[in-house]
Design a protein around this motif. Structure first.
Motif, mmCIF file in Angstrom:
data_model
loop_
_atom_site.group_PDB
_atom_site.id
_atom_site.type_symbol
_atom_site.label_atom_id
_atom_site.label_comp_id
_atom_site.label_asym_id
_atom_site.label_seq_id
_atom_site.Cartn_x
_atom_site.Cartn_y
_atom_site.Cartn_z
ATOM 1 N N ILE A 171 -13.327 4.682 -8.844
ATOM 2 C CA ILE A 171 -12.496 3.506 -9.058
ATOM 3 C C ILE A 171 -11.321 3.505 -8.089
ATOM 4 N N GLY A 172 -10.968 2.334 -7.610
ATOM 5 C CA GLY A 172 -9.781 2.189 -6.781
ATOM 6 C C GLY A 172 -8.535 2.084 -7.650
ATOM 7 N N ILE A 173 -7.570 2.959 -7.414
ATOM 8 C CA ILE A 173 -6.326 2.958 -8.189
ATOM 9 C C ILE A 173 -5.283 2.057 -7.531
ATOM 10 N N ASP A 174 -5.183 2.155 -6.218
ATOM 11 C CA ASP A 174 -4.204 1.345 -5.491
ATOM 12 C C ASP A 174 -4.703 1.209 -4.055
ATOM 13 N N ALA A 175 -4.394 0.087 -3.441
ATOM 14 C CA ALA A 175 -4.839 -0.118 -2.058
ATOM 15 C C ALA A 175 -3.928 -1.113 -1.349
ATOM 16 N N VAL A 176 -3.608 -0.783 -0.101
ATOM 17 C CA VAL A 176 -2.947 -1.722 0.813
ATOM 18 C C VAL A 176 -3.847 -1.816 2.035
ATOM 19 N N ASN A 177 -4.536 -2.931 2.169
ATOM 20 C CA ASN A 177 -5.506 -3.100 3.244
ATOM 21 C C ASN A 177 -4.913 -3.917 4.394
ATOM 22 N N GLY A 178 -5.600 -3.875 5.510
ATOM 23 C CA GLY A 178 -5.252 -4.740 6.634
ATOM 24 C C GLY A 178 -3.914 -4.445 7.264
ATOM 25 N N ILE A 179 -3.508 -3.166 7.328
ATOM 26 C CA ILE A 179 -2.258 -2.812 8.004
ATOM 27 C C ILE A 179 -2.506 -2.878 9.517
ATOM 28 N N LYS A 180 -1.800 -3.757 10.166
ATOM 29 C CA LYS A 180 -2.065 -4.036 11.575
ATOM 30 C C LYS A 180 -1.536 -2.927 12.487
ATOM 31 N N GLY A 237 -9.106 -2.250 15.387
ATOM 32 C CA GLY A 237 -9.185 -2.322 13.938
ATOM 33 C C GLY A 237 -7.829 -2.192 13.277
ATOM 34 N N ASP A 238 -7.871 -2.017 11.943
ATOM 35 C CA ASP A 238 -6.665 -1.936 11.133
ATOM 36 C C ASP A 238 -6.585 -0.562 10.465
ATOM 37 N N CYS A 239 -5.486 -0.372 9.734
ATOM 38 C CA CYS A 239 -5.300 0.819 8.910
ATOM 39 C C CYS A 239 -5.216 0.405 7.443
ATOM 40 N N LEU A 240 -5.230 1.370 6.574
ATOM 41 C CA LEU A 240 -5.094 1.092 5.138
ATOM 42 C C LEU A 240 -4.495 2.304 4.444
ATOM 43 N N ARG A 241 -4.040 2.066 3.235
ATOM 44 C CA ARG A 241 -3.582 3.121 2.321
ATOM 45 C C ARG A 241 -4.294 2.916 0.994
ATOM 46 N N ASP A 257 -2.712 7.957 -0.989
ATOM 47 C CA ASP A 257 -2.110 6.797 -0.348
ATOM 48 C C ASP A 257 -1.652 7.070 1.088
ATOM 49 N N MET A 258 -2.287 8.051 1.737
ATOM 50 C CA MET A 258 -1.929 8.336 3.123
ATOM 51 C C MET A 258 -2.463 7.244 4.047
ATOM 52 N N LEU A 259 -1.748 7.017 5.143
ATOM 53 C CA LEU A 259 -2.173 6.029 6.122
ATOM 54 C C LEU A 259 -3.424 6.524 6.835
ATOM 55 N N LEU A 260 -4.464 5.670 6.868
ATOM 56 C CA LEU A 260 -5.722 6.036 7.516
ATOM 57 C C LEU A 260 -6.244 4.855 8.329
ATOM 58 N N PRO A 261 -6.722 5.087 9.546
ATOM 59 C CA PRO A 261 -7.499 4.053 10.219
ATOM 60 C C PRO A 261 -8.726 3.713 9.374
ATOM 61 N N TYR A 262 -9.127 2.471 9.435
ATOM 62 C CA TYR A 262 -10.239 2.028 8.593
ATOM 63 C C TYR A 262 -11.479 2.886 8.807
ATOM 64 N N ASN A 263 -11.773 3.241 10.042
ATOM 65 C CA ASN A 263 -12.971 4.033 10.315
ATOM 66 C C ASN A 263 -12.873 5.437 9.725
ATOM 67 N N ASP A 264 -11.661 6.005 9.694
ATOM 68 C CA ASP A 264 -11.487 7.320 9.079
ATOM 69 C C ASP A 264 -11.704 7.250 7.569
ATOM 70 N N TRP A 265 -11.246 6.161 6.981
ATOM 71 C CA TRP A 265 -11.505 5.970 5.548
ATOM 72 C C TRP A 265 -13.004 5.835 5.301
ATOM 73 N N LEU A 266 -13.678 5.088 6.156
ATOM 74 C CA LEU A 266 -15.101 4.836 5.961
ATOM 75 C C LEU A 266 -15.915 6.129 6.049
#
Length: 553
Positions: free
Chosen positions: A394-403, A414-418, A535-544
């Motif tokens: 389950i996703g607890i918290d997310a901030v998507n699309g960090i430019k 691409g973007d980053c996310l937390r 909630d660490m900052l991650l590039p989208y591909n690293d999260w994937l």
């Protein structure tokens, strides 16, 4: 694999296990030992060292959980209910209503503006104990993210401690207990649930504490029988039933802990039912072993009635006491229902206060089983049948699309996310699922009672949810599985201990390498997943790359 007897021998006056419970000497088969020796199932005699090791692992668990616990500083996930309810309980004794829109009241709450809190009560569908515990942190450290997450962190570390002690007592091995604690320390779900102000970490602790007390009572009663035979100079009961033991302190502790767990969430009652029955069946087995023959089945009444009083009625008393704030104030939900319905049969039978409380419970039950929740939908709905394999976290918290160039995001494309994901450490869960199969076989086919404890622990905390998943359409979430994790890691640690066998047995070195590799892989996997738990900052591909299954996305 070694035989059950080789895994943890019973002690006799002539043979004692070495420190830590590791086996170094040949010994007689269990069936060849005298009755009194078989009743006195040994515990490792390294009490001080075991507590030092327990403290070290618990401290490590607490430290890695407390670091950065105040981030993010806003209310995440269901903290929007429990942190605010805790504040209301702390100041008014009952949960008052926070109006919509939730975003507005949440922002005001975090900024110290409590003016949105209304005079009217809020309809709350869980008992109050977990929220009172959250309120302790708010009282100690203020109404802020550190304050409302502090007590979950404390109980998350205490859950590791209690898991170590339960695993040690069940396995008769300090090494196995410490292994279980290390595995739980580095489980992602246990880690995440220790860092957010939800109720489930409290429930998990009290469940494990209650089961630990039930197992301690088993040992206590068998030693009591052995003491009686020794004083009488008898080798067995000679067909008699044996003494009636009314005062069994560990059963009262179990009742109190079960009462606390039910006072956090109701579904703890399934664990009480399973382990309450198991406790009485252990008494039947103890009396049979002591020589009661067929009369041992009379223990279902002889020991069952006192067990019911201590564990069930004891739990009920603790549960009622947890509602003291509701009884002591006049503003709680349904508090005046009895006064408004004087002709109700409930009011005539119990009086207006108790009747109001019982009616409130009926409404809570109706909520959990009614049309509203059964027609609800949620993108993170996870069927419990897939929980043991962690098919849908389950996703607890997310901030998507960090430019790029924002919030420290520096990527070529691409973007980053937390994100904060409510997910276990994958390799741990998959190893534990395999170990659970071994534990079932060793319990049923190997007739080793110890493996029944983690198996029944998993069954009582998981199968009721599976049944709900089959019979209802309500959304169910993976984070509920936090109550399962302590028992799965105990099962895995016990299977690793089974594989290790004797201290100087054949293949010990190879088995130690395999066991060490399993633990190392779990720790490394936790480290790899750490950014998506915190909630660490991650590039989208690293999260994937950390989303190993498509169903995790």
């Amino acid at each position: 694999m070694t035989s059950p007897a080789a895994y943890a021998p019973p002690s006799t006056d002539a043979w004692r296990p070495p420190r830590g419970g590791a086996t170094r000497l040949a010994r007689p088969r269990v069936s060849e030992l005298p009755t009194i020796a078989r009743l006195r199932d040994f515990m490792p005699d390294d009490g001080v060292r075991s507590w030092i090791l327990t403290g070290i692992v618990t401290l490590v668990a607490f430290v890695i959980r407390i670091i950065g616990i105040g981030y993010p500083s806003y209310l995440i996930f269901d903290e929007t209910y429990y942190a605010k309810d805790a504040y209301s309980l702390l100041h008014y004794g009952y949960e008052r209503q926070w109006p919509d829109p939730m975003e507005t009241t949440n922002k005001a709450f975090v900024n110290g503006d409590y003016s949105y809190l209304q005079d009217g009560p809020s309809f709350v569908v869980h008992p109050p104990l977990g929220k009172w515990l959250i309120a302790i942190g708010e009282q100690l450290f203020g109404v802020n993210s550190f304050g409302w997450r502090f007590m979950p962190c404390v109980f998350g570390a205490l859950l590791v401690l209690m898991t170590i002690r339960l695993a040690r007592r069940v396995s008769r091995s300090t090494m196995v207990g410490v292994l279980a604690g290390i595995l739980l320390t580095f489980d992602g779900l246990a880690f995440t649930m220790s860092r957010i102000a939800l109720l489930d970490i409290f429930q998990a602790f009290y469940i494990v504490a209650a089961v630990a007390a039930v197992v301690a009572d088993r040992d206590w009663f068998r030693n009591r029988l052995a003491d009686g035979l020794t004083r009488a100079g008898a080798s067995d009961l000679g067909g008699g039933l044996g003494p009636l033991v009314l005062w069994r302190p560990w059963r009262w502790v179990a009742g109190a802990m079960f009462g606390c767990s039910i006072a956090v969430k109701w579904n703890s009652i399934y664990v009480l039912a399973v382990f309450g029955l198991l406790s009485v069946l252990w008494d039947v087995g103890a009396r049979r072993l002591a020589g009661a023959d067929f009369r041992s089945w009379l223990a279902l009444l002889y020991d069952g009635i006192p067990a019911f009083v201590a564990m069930v009625l004891g739990a009920a008393v603790v549960y009622v006491v947890s509602w003291t704030g509701w009884f002591a104030t006049s503003g709680g939900w349904d508090r005046d229902w009895g006064a408004q319905n004087p002709d109700s049969s409930l009011v005539r039978a119990f009086g207006p206060d108790i009747a109001s409380w019982l009616w409130y419970h009926k409404e809570i039950y109706d909520f959990h089983t009614g049309d509203f929740i059964n027609h609800a939908t949620h993108p993170y709905n996870a069927h419990p049948a897939g929980w043991l394999l962690m098919l849908r976290p389950i996703g607890i918290d997310a901030v998507n699309g960090i430019k790029n160039g924002t919030d420290g995001c520096e990527v070529a494309s691409g973007d980053c996310l937390r994100v904060i994901s409510g997910m276990g450490t994958p390799l741990l869960w998959w190893f534990a699922a395999l170990a659970l199969i071994v534990a079932c076989v060793w319990w049923l086919a190997g007739r080793d009672w110890r493996f029944g404890v983690p198996v029944l622990g998993v069954a009582s905390t998981w199968l009721p949810w599976v049944w709900q998943g089959v019979t209802t359409t309500r959304p169910l979430f993976f984070f509920y599985a936090i109550t399962i994790v302590p028992f799965t890691v105990i099962g895995l640690a016990m299977v690793l201990g089974l594989m290790l066998g004797r201290a100087r047995g054949p293949g010990r070195r190879r088995a130690a390498i395999v066991a060490g590799l399993v633990v190392a892989l779990v720790v490394l996997d936790f480290g790899y997943m750490y950014p998506v738990l915190t909630d660490m900052l991650l590039p989208y591909n690293d999260w994937l790359t950390r989303m190993w299954l498509h169903s995790w996305i």
